[in-house]
Design a protein around this motif. Structure first.
Motif, PDB file in Angstrom:
ATOM      1  N   SER A  74       0.819  -1.214   0.000  1.00  0.00           N
ATOM      2  CA  SER A  74       0.000   0.000   0.000  1.00  0.00           C
ATOM      3  C   SER A  74       0.851   1.261   0.000  1.00  0.00           C
ATOM      4  N   GLY A  75       1.916   1.266   0.791  1.00  0.00           N
ATOM      5  CA  GLY A  75       2.779   2.443   0.848  1.00  0.00           C
ATOM      6  C   GLY A  75       3.486   2.697  -0.468  1.00  0.00           C
ATOM      7  N   VAL A  76       3.949   1.634  -1.109  1.00  0.00           N
ATOM      8  CA  VAL A  76       4.611   1.775  -2.404  1.00  0.00           C
ATOM      9  C   VAL A  76       3.617   2.269  -3.453  1.00  0.00           C
ATOM     10  N   GLU A  77       2.428   1.665  -3.480  1.00  0.00           N
ATOM     11  CA  GLU A  77       1.407   2.068  -4.459  1.00  0.00           C
ATOM     12  C   GLU A  77       0.993   3.522  -4.263  1.00  0.00           C
ATOM     13  N   LEU A  78       0.769   3.921  -3.009  1.00  0.00           N
ATOM     14  CA  LEU A  78       0.344   5.294  -2.739  1.00  0.00           C
ATOM     15  C   LEU A  78       1.444   6.290  -3.117  1.00  0.00           C
ATOM     16  N   SER A  79       2.686   5.958  -2.822  1.00  0.00           N
ATOM     17  CA  SER A  79       3.793   6.852  -3.181  1.00  0.00           C
ATOM     18  C   SER A  79       3.852   7.065  -4.689  1.00  0.00           C
ATOM     19  N   ALA A  80       3.639   5.982  -5.446  1.00  0.00           N
ATOM     20  CA  ALA A  80       3.652   6.096  -6.903  1.00  0.00           C
ATOM     21  C   ALA A  80       2.494   6.958  -7.395  1.00  0.00           C
ATOM     22  N   GLU A  81       1.314   6.770  -6.815  1.00  0.00           N
ATOM     23  CA  GLU A  81       0.150   7.563  -7.236  1.00  0.00           C
ATOM     24  C   GLU A  81       0.381   9.049  -6.956  1.00  0.00           C
ATOM     25  N   ILE A  82       0.942   9.350  -5.802  1.00  0.00           N
ATOM     26  CA  ILE A  82       1.202  10.752  -5.455  1.00  0.00           C
ATOM     27  C   ILE A  82       2.237  11.354  -6.389  1.00  0.00           C
ATOM     28  N   ARG A  83       3.308  10.589  -6.649  1.00  0.00           N
ATOM     29  CA  ARG A  83       4.344  11.107  -7.535  1.00  0.00           C
ATOM     30  C   ARG A  83       3.785  11.417  -8.923  1.00  0.00           C
ATOM     31  N   LEU A  84       2.973  10.532  -9.488  1.00  0.00           N
ATOM     32  CA  LEU A  84       2.438  10.745 -10.832  1.00  0.00           C
ATOM     33  C   LEU A  84       1.431  11.894 -10.869  1.00  0.00           C
ATOM     34  N   ALA A  85       0.696  12.072  -9.776  1.00  0.00           N
ATOM     35  CA  ALA A  85      -0.254  13.181  -9.719  1.00  0.00           C
ATOM     36  C   ALA A  85       0.437  14.508  -9.462  1.00  0.00           C
ATOM     37  N   ARG A  86       1.586  14.466  -8.741  1.00  0.00           N
ATOM     38  CA  ARG A  86       2.302  15.690  -8.371  1.00  0.00           C
ATOM     39  C   ARG A  86       3.783  15.562  -8.719  1.00  0.00           C
ATOM     40  N   PRO A  87       4.119  15.627 -10.002  1.00  0.00           N
ATOM     41  CA  PRO A  87       5.531  15.491 -10.393  1.00  0.00           C
ATOM     42  C   PRO A  87       6.418  16.610  -9.882  1.00  0.00           C
ATOM     43  N   ASP A  88       5.809  17.724  -9.472  1.00  0.00           N
ATOM     44  CA  ASP A  88       6.592  18.870  -9.007  1.00  0.00           C
ATOM     45  C   ASP A  88       6.795  18.881  -7.503  1.00  0.00           C
ATOM     46  N   ALA A  89       6.140  17.993  -6.773  1.00  0.00           N
ATOM     47  CA  ALA A  89       6.225  17.993  -5.314  1.00  0.00           C
ATOM     48  C   ALA A  89       7.354  17.081  -4.841  1.00  0.00           C
ATOM     49  N   ARG A  90       7.810  17.307  -3.629  1.00  0.00           N
ATOM     50  CA  ARG A  90       8.760  16.411  -2.993  1.00  0.00           C
ATOM     51  C   ARG A  90       7.973  15.280  -2.342  1.00  0.00           C
TER      52      ARG A  90
END
Length: 368
Positions: A144-160
């Motif tokens: 779940s943590g890996v999947e959520l991190s990927a979803e956040i990264r793809l939705a927010r490519p400019d965020a840390r």
């Protein structure tokens, strides 16, 4: 012909499966506090992307042909009178009761409130927070943590984005070092900072987090993907504390019955039958329990089927999406480490649709 009354408590994956399997042979009543089925597998993406906000919600109205769905909250099981007691005081008589109340998940994989509107509003809040965050911290390096991190990264490519995991490798609970390495490589290639051996806790100041070494991380948004809690408090409060193990799971025998009660079953995340709390295991338990319930309800005779024993699932295929167009699939290999398949299998089986068409068909709806 219907052989008896079956009350299924909980309308998650296992509860829906048992109810559907028994609909043709018993008078089934499914009890759930929500007004719809919650497809939790789609929840992580729904918590990030507005266009997925309503995807996890599927009505119950086409699930059962002969049975019924009652919206309510079970508060106890009266085994002497064979009745499930609801918070309203209503009592539902049963010949067989099935506990399928599942587990509570961290947000955003949680159905907040009791109505679709409340849950959609919660998703909107998470989406807004992710869209405005400069630094998002995800705690927990399991699937779940890996999947959520990927979803956040793809939705927010400019965020840390930072993923902190207390273990020595990502996905280490799967037993596949190769899967962990592939997940790490994908995340680092997409500029996600991964911190291993990093047990996190809230810091002293708002928006700060501290690891076991005393290092402090400042983040304006955090998600904790660190495990689940079985939804069994109602059993404890209802006088069935002795049914639970120290972790709060319902103790069951090899036939998935509550110990000492041949007509009370427990299936899915709520029981202690296996440590592997994933949807395929819950569905397998539901199928076996349905068979054993039909066996129990049949009149004794030469054609009565003997109940089946449940064999705990220790290894099963597991798909971890990295957004809609990537991911990994772990396939058990007898006598060896899980095989790790590439993105094509993951995308076709889960990543793109998150199994939404499959669950819609299970609930009696078309795939779209």
């Amino acid at each position: 012909m219907h052989d008896g009354d079956v009350v299924v408590i909980g309308g998650g994956y296992a509860g829906v499966r048992v109810a559907k399997r028994l609909d043709a042979t018993a008078r089934v009543t499914l009890v759930d506090r929500k007004d719809v089925f919650f497809h939790r597998i789609a929840a992580l993406r729904a918590g990030v992307r507005p266009e997925w906000s309503v995807t996890p919600f599927i009505p119950y109205d086409r699930l059962l042909r002969g049975g019924r769905v009652v919206r309510g909250k079970a508060v106890s099981i009266d085994t002497a009178e064979r009745q499930v007691v609801l918070a309203t005081g209503e009592r539902l008589p049963y010949d067989v009761a099935v506990i399928a109340t599942g587990a509570d998940y961290p947000e955003p994989a949680r159905f907040t409130g009791t109505t679709t509107e409340e849950a959609v509003k919660s998703f909107a809040g998470h989406q807004s927070a992710v869209a405005g965050a400069e630094h998002v911290l995800v705690v927990g390096g399991g699937p779940s943590g890996v999947e959520l991190s990927a979803e956040i990264r793809l939705a927010r490519p400019d965020a840390r984005v930072t993923l902190a995991h207390s273990g020595p490798a990502l996905l280490h609970s799967t037993g596949s070092a190769r899967a962990g390495r592939k997940a790490l490589a994908w995340l680092e290639a997409h500029d996600v900072e991964v911190r291993l051996d990093s047990f996190m806790s809230p810091g002293n100041d708002f928006g700060t987090y501290r690891d076991a070494r005393g290092n402090v991380i400042a983040a304006d948004l955090s998600f904790w993907a660190t495990g689940t809690t079985p939804n069994t408090l109602w059993l404890r409060l209802g006088g069935h504390r002795d049914w639970l193990n120290p972790a709060g799971h319902v103790k069951v025998d090899r036939m998935l019955r509550v110990e000492g009660f041949p007509n009370v079953f427990a299936v899915g995340d709520v029981n202690d039958a296996t440590e592997l709390k994933i949807t395929p295991a819950a569905l397998a338990q539901a199928d076996l329990a349905a068979f054993n319930i039909r066996s129990y309800l049949q009149s004794p005779g030469r054609h009565r089927k003997e109940p089946r024993l449940y064999r705990p699932v220790h290894r099963t295929p597991l798909i971890v999406p990295f957004g809609p167009a990537d991911g990994i699939t772990l396939l058990p290999v007898p006598g060896g480490e899980n095989a790790v398949l590439g993105s094509r299998t993951a995308v076709l089986a889960k990543s793109k649709t998150l199994m939404t068409p499959y669950m819609r068909r299970q609930l009696g709806y078309t795939a779209t």
